[in-house]
Scaffold this motif. Structure first.
Motif, PDB file in Angstrom:
ATOM      1  N   ALA A  48      -3.080  16.957  -8.939  1.00  0.00           N
ATOM      2  CA  ALA A  48      -3.915  17.702  -7.993  1.00  0.00           C
ATOM      3  C   ALA A  48      -4.426  16.838  -6.844  1.00  0.00           C
ATOM      4  N   ASP A  49      -4.614  15.543  -7.109  1.00  0.00           N
ATOM      5  CA  ASP A  49      -5.197  14.640  -6.100  1.00  0.00           C
ATOM      6  C   ASP A  49      -4.456  13.299  -6.134  1.00  0.00           C
ATOM      7  N   PRO A  50      -3.219  13.279  -5.620  1.00  0.00           N
ATOM      8  CA  PRO A  50      -2.397  12.057  -5.693  1.00  0.00           C
ATOM      9  C   PRO A  50      -3.105  10.857  -5.078  1.00  0.00           C
ATOM     10  N   SER A  51      -2.844   9.713  -5.646  1.00  0.00           N
ATOM     11  CA  SER A  51      -3.565   8.508  -5.254  1.00  0.00           C
ATOM     12  C   SER A  51      -2.850   7.716  -4.163  1.00  0.00           C
ATOM     13  N   THR A  52      -3.662   7.049  -3.338  1.00  0.00           N
ATOM     14  CA  THR A  52      -3.177   6.008  -2.435  1.00  0.00           C
ATOM     15  C   THR A  52      -3.619   4.692  -3.040  1.00  0.00           C
ATOM     16  N   LEU A  53      -2.656   3.802  -3.288  1.00  0.00           N
ATOM     17  CA  LEU A  53      -2.925   2.582  -4.030  1.00  0.00           C
ATOM     18  C   LEU A  53      -2.597   1.342  -3.200  1.00  0.00           C
ATOM     19  N   ALA A  54      -3.458   0.342  -3.300  1.00  0.00           N
ATOM     20  CA  ALA A  54      -3.174  -0.977  -2.737  1.00  0.00           C
ATOM     21  C   ALA A  54      -2.931  -1.911  -3.910  1.00  0.00           C
ATOM     22  N   SER A  55      -1.823  -2.656  -3.860  1.00  0.00           N
ATOM     23  CA  SER A  55      -1.406  -3.437  -5.010  1.00  0.00           C
ATOM     24  C   SER A  55      -1.070  -4.870  -4.613  1.00  0.00           C
ATOM     25  N   ILE A  56      -1.493  -5.821  -5.434  1.00  0.00           N
ATOM     26  CA  ILE A  56      -1.160  -7.231  -5.222  1.00  0.00           C
ATOM     27  C   ILE A  56      -0.687  -7.830  -6.542  1.00  0.00           C
ATOM     28  N   HIS A  57       0.542  -8.354  -6.559  1.00  0.00           N
ATOM     29  CA  HIS A  57       1.040  -9.158  -7.669  1.00  0.00           C
ATOM     30  C   HIS A  57       0.822 -10.626  -7.314  1.00  0.00           C
ATOM     31  N   PHE A  58       0.344 -11.418  -8.252  1.00  0.00           N
ATOM     32  CA  PHE A  58       0.078 -12.814  -7.939  1.00  0.00           C
ATOM     33  C   PHE A  58       0.186 -13.697  -9.176  1.00  0.00           C
ATOM     34  N   SER A  59       0.428 -14.981  -8.922  1.00  0.00           N
ATOM     35  CA  SER A  59       0.364 -16.007  -9.957  1.00  0.00           C
ATOM     36  C   SER A  59      -0.910 -16.811  -9.744  1.00  0.00           C
ATOM     37  N   TRP A  60      -1.536 -17.239 -10.829  1.00  0.00           N
ATOM     38  CA  TRP A  60      -2.836 -17.882 -10.719  1.00  0.00           C
ATOM     39  C   TRP A  60      -2.775 -19.305 -10.183  1.00  0.00           C
TER      40      TRP A  60
ATOM     41  N   SER B  47      -7.746   6.094  -2.348  1.00  0.00           N
ATOM     42  CA  SER B  47      -8.162   7.499  -2.383  1.00  0.00           C
ATOM     43  C   SER B  47      -7.412   8.203  -3.503  1.00  0.00           C
ATOM     44  N   GLY B  48      -7.855   9.428  -3.811  1.00  0.00           N
ATOM     45  CA  GLY B  48      -7.219  10.191  -4.881  1.00  0.00           C
ATOM     46  C   GLY B  48      -7.621   9.694  -6.249  1.00  0.00           C
TER      47      GLY B  48
ATOM     48  N   ARG C 103       0.877  -1.172   0.000  1.00  0.00           N
ATOM     49  CA  ARG C 103       0.000   0.000   0.000  1.00  0.00           C
ATOM     50  C   ARG C 103       0.907   1.212   0.000  1.00  0.00           C
ATOM     51  N   SER C 104       0.690   2.126  -0.931  1.00  0.00           N
ATOM     52  CA  SER C 104       1.596   3.263  -1.046  1.00  0.00           C
ATOM     53  C   SER C 104       0.839   4.542  -1.370  1.00  0.00           C
ATOM     54  N   VAL C 105       1.397   5.642  -0.887  1.00  0.00           N
ATOM     55  CA  VAL C 105       0.881   6.977  -1.199  1.00  0.00           C
ATOM     56  C   VAL C 105       1.772   7.564  -2.283  1.00  0.00           C
ATOM     57  N   SER C 106       1.203   7.814  -3.437  1.00  0.00           N
ATOM     58  CA  SER C 106       2.011   8.271  -4.563  1.00  0.00           C
ATOM     59  C   SER C 106       2.311   9.757  -4.474  1.00  0.00           C
ATOM     60  N   LEU C 107       3.367  10.156  -5.133  1.00  0.00           N
ATOM     61  CA  LEU C 107       3.702  11.566  -5.264  1.00  0.00           C
ATOM     62  C   LEU C 107       2.839  12.184  -6.364  1.00  0.00           C
ATOM     63  N   PRO C 108       2.630  13.500  -6.335  1.00  0.00           N
ATOM     64  CA  PRO C 108       1.854  14.135  -7.409  1.00  0.00           C
ATOM     65  C   PRO C 108       2.485  13.856  -8.770  1.00  0.00           C
ATOM     66  N   GLY C 109       1.703  13.298  -9.675  1.00  0.00           N
ATOM     67  CA  GLY C 109       2.197  13.023 -11.016  1.00  0.00           C
ATOM     68  C   GLY C 109       3.109  11.811 -11.135  1.00  0.00           C
ATOM     69  N   GLN C 110       3.259  11.025 -10.073  1.00  0.00           N
ATOM     70  CA  GLN C 110       4.145   9.857 -10.121  1.00  0.00           C
ATOM     71  C   GLN C 110       3.681   8.880 -11.197  1.00  0.00           C
ATOM     72  N   GLN C 111       4.661   8.278 -11.891  1.00  0.00           N
ATOM     73  CA  GLN C 111       4.346   7.408 -13.028  1.00  0.00           C
ATOM     74  C   GLN C 111       5.003   6.043 -12.872  1.00  0.00           C
TER      75      GLN C 111
END
Length: 296
Positions: free
Chosen positions: A82-94, A47-48, A23-31
């Protein structure tokens, strides 16, 4: 053989492995990207806002949106300035014999912007009693955050048996997503109609929002707003506000805030009223919840 279509097997027999969760809080415009990943990824916007470019799709993401893509699917994510995102991410194999995570980090490959226009791989899975299910690239489920949080916590702390627990949690998350899509819950269109109200409640749950105020944020008559809110979320706006307050209350209590301070932060006029509301939703008093959390 259609290389753009991946069939992962039957839901009752697959053995998913969580490779990475964060789970990470991104910087404005982070790519992130353009890139491809070696496994599959579920990304949930807490959020964001952000924009995902995937194949010929440009998807504008807001809180509650979830996206999925697999390997060999070039993509790019840009967080809002303007509204940086907070993202939850999961990498997985099926489907892997071992539940032990294999980090994808060393095998995430950069690609060109031109490759973003390549077709996106489609993933299908057999579901007993339903048939062949196509996992969508973009969907909206309002209460998915807690499932992501469970996976992220287990991945971070690596307690004994964590890999097996991660497999069970991943199966639970996949089943929740599949059930929601099969049952037709929460269309993106309806969700976006009430998104301003949801965001207002999320950011300021301590305010005693009226139906008229929330409806005005969305540009609708209060009666119509209440109807589409309940149809989309499953709760009335007032009930949703209470649930959001209790969700925040649990967070504050876990951060060792006093019960008195939590009640004040969330706009309750008395500790008695707060405690009664908290127990109605959780089954515990705030004091009991704090004591239980020490042992979790």
């Amino acid at each position: 053989m259609d290389q753009s279509r991946v069939h992962v097997g039957n839901l009752s027999t697959i053995r998913p492995t969580v490779n990475f969760a964060n789970r990470s809080v991104s910087l404005p415009g982070q790519q992130w990207g353009p890139r491809t990943i070696p496994d599959s990824q579920l990304l949930y916007v807490v959020s964001g806002s952000a924009v995902l470019t995937l194949g010929n799709q440009q998807i504008h993401l807001a809180a509650g949106d979830c996206v999925f893509y697999g390997s060999n699917s070039p993509h790019k994510i840009i967080s809002s300035v303007a509204d940086p995102s907070t993202l939850a991410s999961i990498h997985f194999s099926w489907d892997q014999e071992s539940p032990k995570p294999i980090s994808p980090i060393g095998n995430i490959l950069a690609c060109s912007d031109n490759e973003l226009t390549l077709p996106t791989q489609t993933y299908t899975i057999d579901v007993d009693g339903y048939g062949n299910f196509v996992l969508p690239n973009h969907f909206v489920i309002s209460d998915l955050e807690s499932y992501f949080n469970q996976v992220i916590r287990e991945y971070r702390f690596e307690e004994k048996g964590y890999a097996t627990t991660l497999r069970g949690l991943m199966m639970q998350l996949l089943v929740v997503i599949i059930r929601h899509q099969i049952n037709g819950y929460f269309s993106s269109t309806d969700w976006r109609k009430i998104a301003p109200a949801l965001e207002a409640i999320r950011k300021q749950p301590q305010l005693d929002w009226t139906i008229a105020e929330l409806a005005n944020l969305c540009g609708y008559h209060p009666v119509y707003f209440t109807e589409i809110f309940k149809e989309t979320i499953g709760y009335s706006p007032k009930r949703y506000l209470i649930l959001e307050r209790i969700r925040k209350a649990k967070q504050y209590l876990l951060e060792a805030e006093s019960i008195e301070k939590v009640a004040d932060l969330l706009g309750y006029s008395s500790i008695h009223y707060f405690s009664r509301s908290f127990k109605e939703i959780t089954g515990y008093t705030p004091t009991e919840f704090k004591q239980l959390s020490i042992h979790l």
